[in-house]
Structures are given as C-alpha cells and as structure tokens.
Design an enzyme around this catalytic site. Structure first.
Site, mmCIF file in Angstrom:
data_model
loop_
_atom_site.group_PDB
_atom_site.id
_atom_site.type_symbol
_atom_site.label_atom_id
_atom_site.label_comp_id
_atom_site.label_asym_id
_atom_site.label_seq_id
_atom_site.Cartn_x
_atom_site.Cartn_y
_atom_site.Cartn_z
ATOM 1 N N LYS A 1 3.373 11.892 -3.978
ATOM 2 C CA LYS A 1 4.368 10.959 -3.435
ATOM 3 C C LYS A 1 5.293 11.745 -2.516
ATOM 4 O O LYS A 1 5.830 12.774 -2.920
ATOM 5 C CB LYS A 1 5.150 10.366 -4.614
ATOM 6 C CG LYS A 1 6.136 9.283 -4.277
ATOM 7 C CD LYS A 1 6.477 8.543 -5.560
ATOM 8 C CE LYS A 1 7.670 7.646 -5.444
ATOM 9 N NZ LYS A 1 7.961 6.966 -6.709
ATOM 10 N N GLY B 1 2.639 3.836 1.373
ATOM 11 C CA GLY B 1 3.219 4.182 2.676
ATOM 12 C C GLY B 1 3.563 5.654 2.787
ATOM 13 O O GLY B 1 3.664 6.205 3.880
ATOM 14 N N ASP C 1 4.068 -4.726 -7.535
ATOM 15 C CA ASP C 1 3.390 -3.494 -7.134
ATOM 16 C C ASP C 1 3.864 -2.303 -7.957
ATOM 17 O O ASP C 1 3.304 -1.221 -7.856
ATOM 18 C CB ASP C 1 3.584 -3.218 -5.635
ATOM 19 C CG ASP C 1 5.043 -3.255 -5.227
ATOM 20 O OD1 ASP C 1 5.685 -4.296 -5.429
ATOM 21 O OD2 ASP C 1 5.547 -2.241 -4.716
ATOM 22 N N ASP D 1 6.880 4.410 -11.121
ATOM 23 C CA ASP D 1 7.832 4.342 -10.006
ATOM 24 C C ASP D 1 9.295 4.318 -10.470
ATOM 25 O O ASP D 1 9.899 3.255 -10.649
ATOM 26 C CB ASP D 1 7.545 3.148 -9.089
ATOM 27 C CG ASP D 1 6.584 3.574 -7.985
ATOM 28 O OD1 ASP D 1 6.164 4.745 -7.974
ATOM 29 O OD2 ASP D 1 6.263 2.743 -7.123
ATOM 30 N N GLY E 1 0.820 -1.209 0.000
ATOM 31 C CA GLY E 1 0.000 0.000 0.000
ATOM 32 C C GLY E 1 0.849 1.252 0.000
ATOM 33 O O GLY E 1 2.070 1.203 0.137
HETATM 34 P P1 AMP Z 1 8.672 1.232 -4.003
HETATM 35 O O1 AMP Z 1 9.619 0.075 -4.144
HETATM 36 O O2 AMP Z 1 9.348 2.580 -3.971
HETATM 37 O O3 AMP Z 1 7.604 1.189 -5.022
HETATM 38 O O4 AMP Z 1 7.996 1.120 -2.566
HETATM 39 C C1 AMP Z 1 7.526 -0.085 -2.046
HETATM 40 C C2 AMP Z 1 6.651 0.149 -0.843
HETATM 41 O O5 AMP Z 1 7.371 0.825 0.199
HETATM 42 C C3 AMP Z 1 5.419 0.985 -1.104
HETATM 43 O O6 AMP Z 1 4.402 0.424 -0.337
HETATM 44 C C4 AMP Z 1 5.821 2.351 -0.606
HETATM 45 O O7 AMP Z 1 4.701 3.132 -0.242
HETATM 46 C C5 AMP Z 1 6.695 2.011 0.582
HETATM 47 N N1 AMP Z 1 7.680 3.056 0.911
HETATM 48 C C6 AMP Z 1 8.799 3.363 0.211
HETATM 49 N N2 AMP Z 1 9.472 4.370 0.819
HETATM 50 C C7 AMP Z 1 8.764 4.712 1.929
HETATM 51 C C8 AMP Z 1 8.945 5.672 2.988
HETATM 52 N N3 AMP Z 1 9.970 6.508 3.021
HETATM 53 N N4 AMP Z 1 7.996 5.724 3.933
HETATM 54 C C9 AMP Z 1 6.942 4.907 3.917
HETATM 55 N N5 AMP Z 1 6.725 3.973 2.983
HETATM 56 C C10 AMP Z 1 7.625 3.876 1.987
HETATM 57 MG MG MG Z 2 6.022 1.453 -5.842
#
Ligand code: AMP
Ligand code: MG
Length: 487
Positions: free
Chosen positions: A115, A94, A254, A264, A92
């Site tokens: 974001k 984050g 995802d 992303d 989800g």
């Molecule tokens: P990503 O690989 O960047 O697509 O992120 C994978 C997951 O990690 C997603 O659910 C993001 O929302 C969460 N995420 C990445 N960076 C952060 C952060 N700094 N704080 C909270 N959630 C994060």
């Molecule tokens: Mg992502």
C-alpha cells in the site's frame, strides 16, 4: 524493476492468472532511498521468510515492490464499492498492488500486498502514495488488533521510500507491506456482478469458497453457503470490535472483506468512554460509521453482497431473493450471540450463562455511558472488585447505589478474576498515544513508536512502569475516572 532469485521468496500468482478481468498487471514506483522502518519478525518467520533477507537491500526493494520475487505477477485489483452509501462502479487499487500469494504448508494462500506503491490506472485524482504516519498507524493498530484476538489483516513491514509526498504539508512517503488471507471484498463481488458475466461471478465465488469457506463447496447451494459464511464471519468480527471499543471509521463495502478480517485502517480509533455516537473520521458528518452503528452498517453491506450473489444463489431469482433474505435475517441473532458470549467472558462468567451475562451487560452499559467511564479501564479493573479492591471501580460511577446493586447480581454468578484478566486488555493503542508516536516518527524519531508497539503487542500483561499507556487521554476522562488520577 529487477527479478529476485527464487531463494528470497517464492510467490504464487493465482489471482492474477485466474482473474485477468479483475487484476491489472502493474508495477510499483521506483524509490531512490528506501529505508526499512519496522519489520514484523514473528510474522515473517510464520510465513517462512528469512528476516535477515528481508532486511537486505534486495529484501527492502521487494517490500516496496521494485524487486519482484520469482513467480510473482504484481497486479492492481479492481473492485467497486458503496462509499458512505454512494455507489462507485469502479474503484480498485489506486495506490496498492497485490504482489502475489504465499502458499502455506497446508495449501492455504495468504496475500502479500503493498500500500503506497505508486499510482495505478485506478488512482483517479490521487497521487498513489502514502505517508509514514498513516502506514505506521495501520501497522500498530492492526498488530494490536491481532494481539487482542480480533481477526485482521497483518502488517509485515513499513518502508520509508525517501520520497516527499504532498499533503497539507510535505510528508515522508512510505509503503506498507500487508498480509491478508485474501483481499476479496464485498466490492469485488459488486464489480464482478456489474460486468454481467455470471461465469466470472461464479468463478470468483468458487475462489472465495476455496479460501474462506471450504465447507460451502459441499453445500446444495454453494453461493448461498458462501453468503452465510460471510454473514457469520462479519457478525463475529463486528461483535469483537464492539467489545474492545473499536471504531473502524470507513465501513464502505470496498473495505469489508469476505474473509471476515478487519481491513484498511484509516480514521479508525479505540473509543475511551462509552458513547454510541463516537465518530473519528473527519468526513463522516452524519455519523454513518459511528461506533453504535457498526452492526447495522455491517448488515447493510452484507445486503449489498447478497444482491451481487443473487444470480448464482438460484436460477429462479424470486427464490434467490427469498433465500438471501432469510440468510440476512440471521445476522442479528448471530451478532447478538457473539456479543453475548464475548460479554460473558469479559465479565468472567462460565459458559452456559450467556443470557444472564447479556442481561447484566445490557443493564451495565447505560451506567457506563452516564458516568462517562473509560471502557477499557473499567473492564480491566472490574476483576479487582472480586479481589477486594472495590472503591477503585465504584468511585467512577455517578450513581453508586445502582452500581452496587448491579455488582451484587454479578457476584452471585461467581465471576473468575483471573479469567477476566486474560480477556480484558490493560493496553490498547489509545488515540493520543498513537498520535504522539506517529508525530515523532514523522520527525524521524521511531523510539516512541517502538515502545508503544511493544506495549500493545502484550495487551493483557500488566507491567510496572507502563501506567501511562493504560490511562485514558488526560483531557477527557479526568472527571469520569477520578480515582485513577494521581495513582
Ligand atoms: P480507502 O477509503 O482508503 O479504502 O480508499 C478508497 C479508494 O481510494 C481505493 O480505491 C484506494 O485505492 C483509493 N485511494 C486512496 N488514497 C489514494 C491515493 N493517495 N492515490 C490513489 N488512490 C487512492
Ligand atoms: Mg480501502
């Protein structure tokens, strides 16, 4: 949080209303001193937004989610995902929010998503924040991809929040405002499937069909037709990545869209010399997401989507498995067709000779690899060979006789130099240039970023004085592309 007058921007909240199971109402973190770093004026106009209003204090607050447009219900979206092959049942947003949807004149919806907008209940250990550098990276690479003709989410703006965030060193925080034809991911379907609520899965598929594959609604088996549509869109997308040398870096389920848009931009980069093992992500130890693996990974991810869709493909699950297996089996042919026709265009050849072009390209690739030739410069300079500038291209090869023999076969097919220059970019966002621009921006100097952005937004238009932006990184390509050194 304040509500904005409807005149600023009206947003729909369809996803929030239709999928309460998949969307958690949430609000963005406050920012004391937001400052707009970059605004995509052409995109704002395309979306019917007034750029001057977006630049105003209330507009900037909307771009970070602390002022909410009329009609909007900001939500964190929930999804699951296979990350580097391991399944996480509940990921989800984050650190992101879906602010709402923009309804275009033709009824099409486009998501406005933020974001870096603060922690949500899906943040797990994360701080919910993002730094200026990575958000500007997504901005410039996504907009360059769009200019190159690669389907992608778009970037509307980056706002510096005024907050310092903690990484290995303290960094300025930022929020990216992103536009996408939706944020439905393979992982969204994996999550919906995992709830065991088949009606939810069916509603989600219907929503995806409305937005991305309207003709599937008329099919005998809409769920299967949706899968086939995504297989086709992803086959074409990944072929386009391969043709421009793009390495996504984190092809987790995802991070794979149902729309077929690239999403992303994390540890992504453009490869310079052709090497299938090229990896840019520091955490990808085994090269799962290496350049040459991308088509195979796309198919693996699509298989996860197929598994999620099984209950709505057919009532009889054995039949459903047979149907999705057949659909997945079309991926290689669809990918190869997209790649061959893209290669045919890069080689300046007319429609109808895809097979000959594909053979030529397949014979060319090992030569490019052996000679460590910069992919982008090679294809761009190849049209020069038709115009009588042979040595500039030929001298890059170790085995010049082999290249000459290849050239003869190619010239016999009558390539069109001008057509080549319309599809082979001079400028891509080369990693060393992006890094340089982001480092300066992090120190408060946006000029290098603005200059690089201007260059990559017109990738096919060779302009005097911009030679530095067309050249490979000095460390690597010196040996491989020596005729370009010093010119
Ligand atoms: P990503 O690989 O960047 O697509 O992120 C994978 C997951 O990690 C997603 O659910 C993001 O929302 C969460 N995420 C990445 N960076 C952060 C952060 N700094 N704080 C909270 N959630 C994060
Ligand atoms: Mg992502």
């Amino acid at each position: 949080m304040t509500a904005l007058p409807a005149s600023t921007l009206a947003l729909a909240n369809r996803y929030a209303r239709e999928f309460p199971e998949l969307a958690l109402p949430w609000q963005a973190a406050e920012a004391l001193d937001p400052e707009l770093l970059v605004l995509n004026v052409p995109l704002a106009l395309e979306l019917g937004m007034d750029p001057e209003r977006l630049r105003s204090p209330e507009g900037v607050r909307m771009l970070i989610g602390t002022a909410v447009p009329a009609g909007a219900t900001p939500v964190a979206q929930v999804y699951a995902g296979h990350q580097f092959g391991g399944y996480s049942p509940r990921l989800g947003d984050g650190r992101a929010l879906l602010l709402g949807e923009i309804e275009e004149d033709d009824g099409r919806l486009r998501d406005l998503h933020l974001k870096g907008s603060g922690r949500t209940p899906f943040a797990r250990g994360g701080d919910g924040l993002a730094a200026v550098g990575p958000m500007l990276r997504e901005y410039i690479v996504s907009e360059a991809m769009h200019a190159l003709g690669v389907p992608t989410t778009r970037s509307l703006a980056v706002v510096e929040t005024g907050r310092t965030i903690r990484r290995e060193e303290p960094l300025p925080g930022a929020v990216l405002a992103r536009i996408a034809s939706s944020h439905l991911r393979v992982g969204t379907f994996q999550y919906a499937r995992s709830t065991g609520d088949i009606e939810l899965l069916r509603r989600l598929a219907d929503h995806a069909i409305r937005r991305h594959a309207p003709s599937a609604a008329e099919a005998d088996r809409p769920g299967l037709a949706l899968l086939e549509g995504v297989i086709g869109a992803q086959a074409e997308l990944v072929a386009k990545w391969m043709l421009v040398g793009f390495v996504h870096g984190v092809m987790n389920t995802d991070n794979m869209t149902i729309s077929g848009e690239t999403i992303d931009y994390g540890p992504c980069a453009f490869m310079e010399r052709l090497d299938p093992a090229t990896v840019f992500s520091s955490i990808d130890d085994h090269g799962r997401y290496a350049y040459g693996n991308q088509p195979a990974v796309a198919r693996w991810n699509l298989t996860r989507l197929a598994e999620a869709l099984l209950p709505i493909v057919a009532d009889d699950q054995d039949e459903a498995v047979a149907l999705v297996t057949a659909a997945l089996g079309t991926f290689p042919a669809r990918y190869n067709a997209a790649w061959s026709s893209g290669m045919r265009e890069k080689l300046g050849l007319r429609p109808g000779v895809d097979d000959a072009a594909s053979t030529l390209a397949t014979d060319l690739l090992p030569m490019l690899e052996d000679s460590q030739v910069d992919l982008t410069s090679f294809f761009r300079s190849l049209s020069g060979l038709i115009r009588g500038r042979r040595d500039a291209v030929r001298d890059a090869f170790v085995d010049r006789d082999a290249f000459d023999a290849w050239t003869q076969r190619w010239l016999q097919l009558g390539p069109d130099a001008d057509a080549m220059d319309r599809v082979n970019p001079t400028y891509i966002p080369r990693n060393h240039l992006v890094e340089e621009a982001l480092a300066a921006a992090t120190e408060g100097d946006l000029d290098p970023f603005a200059r690089l952005l201007d260059v990559v937004l017109r990738p096919f238009e060779e302009r005097p004085g911009l030679e530095r932006y067309a050249a490979p990184s000095p460390q690597r390509s010196f040996r491989a592309y020596r005729t370009y050194c010093g010119t």
